[in-house]
Design an enzyme around this catalytic site. Sequence first.
Site, mmCIF file in Angstrom:
data_model
loop_
_atom_site.group_PDB
_atom_site.id
_atom_site.type_symbol
_atom_site.label_atom_id
_atom_site.label_comp_id
_atom_site.label_asym_id
_atom_site.label_seq_id
_atom_site.Cartn_x
_atom_site.Cartn_y
_atom_site.Cartn_z
ATOM 1 N N GLY A 164 -9.343 3.760 6.885
ATOM 2 C CA GLY A 164 -9.127 5.259 6.941
ATOM 3 C C GLY A 164 -7.614 5.362 7.246
ATOM 4 C CG MET A 185 -8.688 7.068 2.328
ATOM 5 S SD MET A 185 -7.711 7.179 3.842
ATOM 6 C CE MET A 185 -6.686 5.383 3.806
ATOM 7 C CG MET A 232 -11.861 -2.836 4.784
ATOM 8 S SD MET A 232 -10.196 -2.385 3.842
ATOM 9 C CE MET A 232 -9.209 -1.594 5.399
ATOM 10 C CG HIS A 260 -3.854 -1.534 -1.710
ATOM 11 N ND1 HIS A 260 -4.923 -2.409 -1.922
ATOM 12 C CD2 HIS A 260 -4.308 -0.870 -0.648
ATOM 13 C CE1 HIS A 260 -6.166 -1.979 -1.290
ATOM 14 N NE2 HIS A 260 -5.702 -1.092 -0.404
ATOM 15 N N GLY A 283 1.006 -2.147 3.850
ATOM 16 C CA GLY A 283 1.597 -0.856 3.830
ATOM 17 C C GLY A 283 2.914 -0.740 4.659
ATOM 18 C CG ASP A 320 -5.157 2.325 0.681
ATOM 19 O OD1 ASP A 320 -6.121 1.700 0.773
ATOM 20 O OD2 ASP A 320 -4.132 2.216 1.169
ATOM 21 C CB SER A 347 -0.911 0.068 1.312
ATOM 22 O OG SER A 347 -1.538 1.218 1.254
ATOM 23 C CG ASP A 405 -6.286 -3.159 2.839
ATOM 24 O OD1 ASP A 405 -5.367 -2.680 3.640
ATOM 25 O OD2 ASP A 405 -6.846 -2.078 2.257
ATOM 26 N N GLY A 406 -5.063 -4.370 6.047
ATOM 27 C CA GLY A 406 -4.921 -3.878 7.244
ATOM 28 C C GLY A 406 -3.957 -4.394 8.488
ATOM 29 N N GLY A 407 -2.997 -4.014 8.725
ATOM 30 C CA GLY A 407 -2.369 -4.915 9.918
ATOM 31 C C GLY A 407 -1.530 -6.209 9.311
HETATM 32 C C1 DX5 Z 1 -6.503 1.588 5.395
HETATM 33 C C2 DX5 Z 1 -5.910 1.402 4.223
HETATM 34 C C3 DX5 Z 1 -4.771 0.269 3.909
HETATM 35 C C4 DX5 Z 1 -3.551 0.657 4.608
HETATM 36 C C5 DX5 Z 1 -2.799 -0.394 5.085
HETATM 37 O O1 DX5 Z 1 -7.659 2.076 5.144
HETATM 38 O O2 DX5 Z 1 -7.042 0.514 3.177
HETATM 39 O O3 DX5 Z 1 -4.727 -0.335 2.606
HETATM 40 O O4 DX5 Z 1 -2.939 1.677 3.901
HETATM 41 O O5 DX5 Z 1 -1.729 -0.011 5.964
HETATM 42 P P1 DX5 Z 1 -0.999 -1.236 6.852
HETATM 43 O O6 DX5 Z 1 -0.457 -2.464 6.038
HETATM 44 O O7 DX5 Z 1 0.063 -0.244 7.497
HETATM 45 O O8 DX5 Z 1 -1.927 -1.562 8.060
HETATM 46 ZN ZN ZN Z 2 -6.623 -0.471 1.267
#
Ligand code: DX5
Ligand code: ZN
Length: 217
Positions: free
Chosen positions: A140, A35, A135, A31, A195, A33, A7, A173-175
């Site tokens: 966010g 927002m 997710m 990826h 990310g 993002d 990301s 996606d996330g963590g």
């Molecule tokens: C959060 C995004 C993710 C985020 C992931 O809303 O959709 O794609 O960038 O970041 P990490 O991998 O650091 O959790």
């Molecule tokens: Zn994302």
Amino acid sequence: MVKISPSMLAADFSKLGEELKRIENHADMLHLDVMDGVFVPNMSFGQCVISSIRKCSNLTFDVHLMITNPMRYIADFAKAGADIITIHYESCDNQIEVLKAIRELGKKASISIKPATPAFILEPLLEYVDMVLVMTVEPGFGGQSFIPETLDSVRAIKQMIDASGRNIDIEVDGGITKDTIPEAYKAGANVFVAGSAVFRAPDPAEAIKELKNACEI
Ligand code: DX5
Ligand code: ZN
């Protein structure tokens, strides 16, 4: 096949070209993002940034739209260079119409659910998607901790997809880190957004390799 989609949200925006070079031959996708500060309490970047970086990467652009009323902008993101466009189930009430429009633009269509949205609502949408994005944090912000309960949704979606006989990717996606990726892989995910774990690592290429290896353990 395991695919890693770093990301860009975690990259250094003052030198995006260089950041992308570090992953270009190692990642499977990029990826992105998007927002809008309305659907999620944060803003990031839009189609102008995506069309600029399209010139310096041949990776599959995996565009994650965290915006209200995505129909308004899908043609712009398709034109900017998106290959896969993900919309959020919770962001509109015309999901099928939007997913069809994404495919009509010649792009892969994908739908995402937030952690609290039940997986079963996706069943009638499977015929319109190439990927489902679960997710694993509240959308966010990057750098949050993985929510383990979201893997119940991944397992339910995997079962639904297998029962449908369709070829649909499951992205999480996330963590995602080398500690959380094995469980997500076992639950049925095959595309992993990372990310912080990639762009904040001293060697992003090595970090991608470690994430892939962690799935095989
Ligand atoms: C959060 C995004 C993710 C985020 C992931 O809303 O959709 O794609 O960038 O970041 P990490 O991998 O650091 O959790
Ligand atoms: Zn994302």
